[in-house]
Design an enzyme around this catalytic site. Structure first.
Site, PDB file in Angstrom:
ATOM      1  N   ASP A 224      26.259 -54.080  13.766  1.00 33.12           N
ATOM      2  CA  ASP A 224      27.209 -53.655  12.727  1.00 33.12           C
ATOM      3  C   ASP A 224      28.402 -54.607  12.689  1.00 33.12           C
ATOM      4  OD1 ASP A 224      28.291 -52.174  10.704  1.00 33.12           O
ATOM      5  OD2 ASP A 224      28.947 -50.503  11.960  1.00 33.12           O
ATOM      6  N   ARG A 228      35.582 -54.824   9.502  1.00 35.79           N
ATOM      7  CA  ARG A 228      36.125 -53.527   9.955  1.00 35.79           C
ATOM      8  C   ARG A 228      35.895 -53.312  11.438  1.00 35.79           C
ATOM      9  NH1 ARG A 228      31.630 -52.660   6.893  1.00 35.79           N
ATOM     10  NH2 ARG A 228      29.830 -52.024   8.115  1.00 35.79           N
ATOM     11  N   ASN A 229      34.944 -54.038  12.016  1.00 35.39           N
ATOM     12  CA  ASN A 229      34.647 -53.911  13.445  1.00 35.39           C
ATOM     13  C   ASN A 229      35.145 -55.091  14.272  1.00 35.39           C
ATOM     14  OD1 ASN A 229      33.541 -51.369  13.336  1.00 35.39           O
ATOM     15  ND2 ASN A 229      31.500 -52.142  12.826  1.00 35.39           N
ATOM     16  N   ASP A 242      32.831 -52.341  18.896  1.00 32.96           N
ATOM     17  CA  ASP A 242      31.739 -51.430  18.491  1.00 32.96           C
ATOM     18  C   ASP A 242      30.352 -52.024  18.577  1.00 32.96           C
ATOM     19  OD1 ASP A 242      33.535 -49.453  18.100  1.00 32.96           O
ATOM     20  OD2 ASP A 242      33.530 -49.512  15.923  1.00 32.96           O
TER      21      ASP A 242
HETATM   22  P1  AMP Z   1      36.490 -47.051  13.705  1.00 33.00           P
HETATM   23  O1  AMP Z   1      36.242 -45.583  13.675  1.00 33.00           O
HETATM   24  O2  AMP Z   1      35.918 -47.755  14.901  1.00 33.00           O
HETATM   25  O3  AMP Z   1      36.128 -47.741  12.423  1.00 33.00           O
HETATM   26  O4  AMP Z   1      38.065 -47.230  13.881  1.00 33.00           O
HETATM   27  C1  AMP Z   1      38.965 -46.769  12.898  1.00 33.00           C
HETATM   28  C2  AMP Z   1      40.237 -47.589  12.947  1.00 33.00           C
HETATM   29  O5  AMP Z   1      40.917 -47.374  14.179  1.00 33.00           O
HETATM   30  C3  AMP Z   1      40.011 -49.094  12.887  1.00 33.00           C
HETATM   31  O6  AMP Z   1      39.911 -49.549  11.578  1.00 33.00           O
HETATM   32  C4  AMP Z   1      41.248 -49.634  13.577  1.00 33.00           C
HETATM   33  O7  AMP Z   1      42.325 -49.706  12.658  1.00 33.00           O
HETATM   34  C5  AMP Z   1      41.555 -48.574  14.610  1.00 33.00           C
HETATM   35  N1  AMP Z   1      41.024 -48.968  15.934  1.00 33.00           N
HETATM   36  C6  AMP Z   1      39.764 -48.813  16.405  1.00 33.00           C
HETATM   37  N2  AMP Z   1      39.626 -49.259  17.672  1.00 33.00           N
HETATM   38  C7  AMP Z   1      40.847 -49.723  18.032  1.00 33.00           C
HETATM   39  C8  AMP Z   1      41.367 -50.343  19.216  1.00 33.00           C
HETATM   40  N3  AMP Z   1      40.593 -50.593  20.292  1.00 33.00           N
HETATM   41  N4  AMP Z   1      42.656 -50.728  19.218  1.00 33.00           N
HETATM   42  C9  AMP Z   1      43.427 -50.486  18.125  1.00 33.00           C
HETATM   43  N5  AMP Z   1      43.000 -49.930  16.983  1.00 33.00           N
HETATM   44  C10 AMP Z   1      41.734 -49.549  16.925  1.00 33.00           C
END
Ligand code: AMP
Length: 376
Positions: A224, A228-229, A242
């Site tokens: 993926d 966004r990741n 991720d």
């Molecule tokens: P996700 O559900 O993985 O798409 O994460 C949602 C949002 O959370 C991402 O778009 C980032 O803005 C934030 N995020 C995810 N992982 C982290 C991390 N390790 N450190 C800081 N922000 C994060």
């Protein structure tokens, strides 16, 4: 303000003793001196009432020109050092990475996705971490733990480090390294070309390719890869997040072709053979890397804008590929096209992509015509 800094190197920081006040620290010979920056009622700043400033920029400009009572005139901002990646929370979590959820404090919600939320938090009241909370039922804990065992051992400065998990009760928590500037997608979209230009974009691609080359060397597949990741830290550090999770998530109602919302439609990032016959491989990750290059160069535009997943797949079969974006140098577009070769074997390796990005500015001197803003 350590010794690599020159005389006059400075930083402005939050005061340790006075909440919401600033202090100025300046290197003067071998010593570091500190000044309290005080506030005017109208929001201005000063160290001496004799000379006040509307904002900190004006303050710095003034004392960079002449010391005017400070120990030295301000030189360069002090050098920022890159914090080395921490691979474990503590020596205990090296082996025991199922941790007690009461050792975690969830401080601030950073985002939410299809499978749960992401929080900024503290472990043991000291260590900043990111905490992913998974919606109950979004994965089988057994599958996840098997995958997490592998993820825990993947260690690279361009991969988000998995620190620990809480899987004994719902919701499952995944505890990782915290990245201060969030997702690359939003970071690109917020910038929109104001500070980020081709050299920075190539650097982003090089860092992602470096993390992916490591996964490639470990025979691991991301599944993926998308802006966004990828997460953004301080000092222009970009890391891949991720990896492997897509494999363990249960896609309940998902027919990826017909998902309603364009925004998180992974089909646009996924190689045709992976969609059609579930043939995920490092080469399908390379395809996604091509789409990620498109996102980087367009500051986070949606690929194949206006098309639905099934339409994309039809068009790809007919040989269609995303056209060259307006500001995209030919050389970079050629790399995208190679990533989108219909034949997976013909796509480059991440190792090759990594060095091509690292050497981007050496590849062809004609390229310099694309890079008016090379030196920023
Ligand atoms: P996700 O559900 O993985 O798409 O994460 C949602 C949002 O959370 C991402 O778009 C980032 O803005 C934030 N995020 C995810 N992982 C982290 C991390 N390790 N450190 C800081 N922000 C994060």
């Amino acid at each position: 303000l350590y010794s690599e800094n020159q005389d006059g190197a400075f930083l402005i920081r939050e005061s340790e003793s006075q909440k919401s006040e600033f202090s100025l620290s300046v290197r003067d010979g071998k010593a570091v001196k500190h000044y309290r920056i005080r506030r005017l009622d109208n929001g201005g700043f000063f160290v001496t009432r004799r000379q006040t400033f509307q904002n900190l920029n004006a303050f710095v400009r003034h004392y960079s020109y002449a010391s005017d009572g400070l120990c030295v005139k301000l030189g360069r901002p002090c050098i920022k050092t890159e914090v080395p990646t921490t691979y474990d929370l503590s020596y205990q979590t090296v082996d025991q990475w199922e941790i007690d959820r009461s050792s975690l404090k969830l401080l601030k919600k950073l985002g939410s996705g299809q499978f749960g939320e992401v929080w900024e938090g503290l472990w043991n009241n000291t260590t900043p971490v990111a905490i992913k909370t998974l919606k109950p039922g979004s994965m089988d804990p057994k599958d996840f733990l098997r995958e997490a065992q592998i993820m825990k051992n993947l260690r690279h400065p361009k991969l988000i480090q998995l620190y620990a998990v809480c899987t004994l009760e719902d919701p499952i928590f995944i505890i990782t390294e915290l990245m201060r500037h969030g997702s690359l997608l939003e970071y690109l979209q917020n910038d929109g070309g104001s500070r980020i230009h081709l050299p920075q974009q190539v650097d982003m691609a090089a860092q992602v390719a470096s993390g992916m080359a490591y996964l490639e060397s470990q025979n691991y597949i991301h599944r993926d890869l998308a802006a966004r990741n990828v997460l953004v830290g301080d000092h222009n550090v970009y890391k891949v997040a991720d990896f492997g999770l897509a494999r363990v998530f249960k896609l309940e109602n998902e027919n990826v072709y017909e998902a309603k919302h364009e925004t998180k439609l992974p089909v646009k990032w996924t190689a045709p053979e992976a969609i059609r016959s579930n043939k995920f491989s490092i080469k399908s990750d390379v395809w996604s890397f091509g789409i990620l290059l498109f996102e980087i160069i367009t500051y986070g535009k949606m690929p194949y804008a206006g098309l639905m997943g099934y339409q994309v797949l039809q068009k790809l079969d007919q040989g269609y590929r995303i056209p060259q974006p307006a500001n995209c140098p030919q050389e970079l577009y050629n790399i995208m096209l190679q990533c989108w070769n219909a034949e997976p074997k013909e796509r480059p390796t991440f190792e090759t992509l990594h060095w091509r990005m690292e050497d981007y500015y050496d590849m062809d001197s004609a390229l310099y015509s694309d890079t008016n803003n090379f030196i920023q």
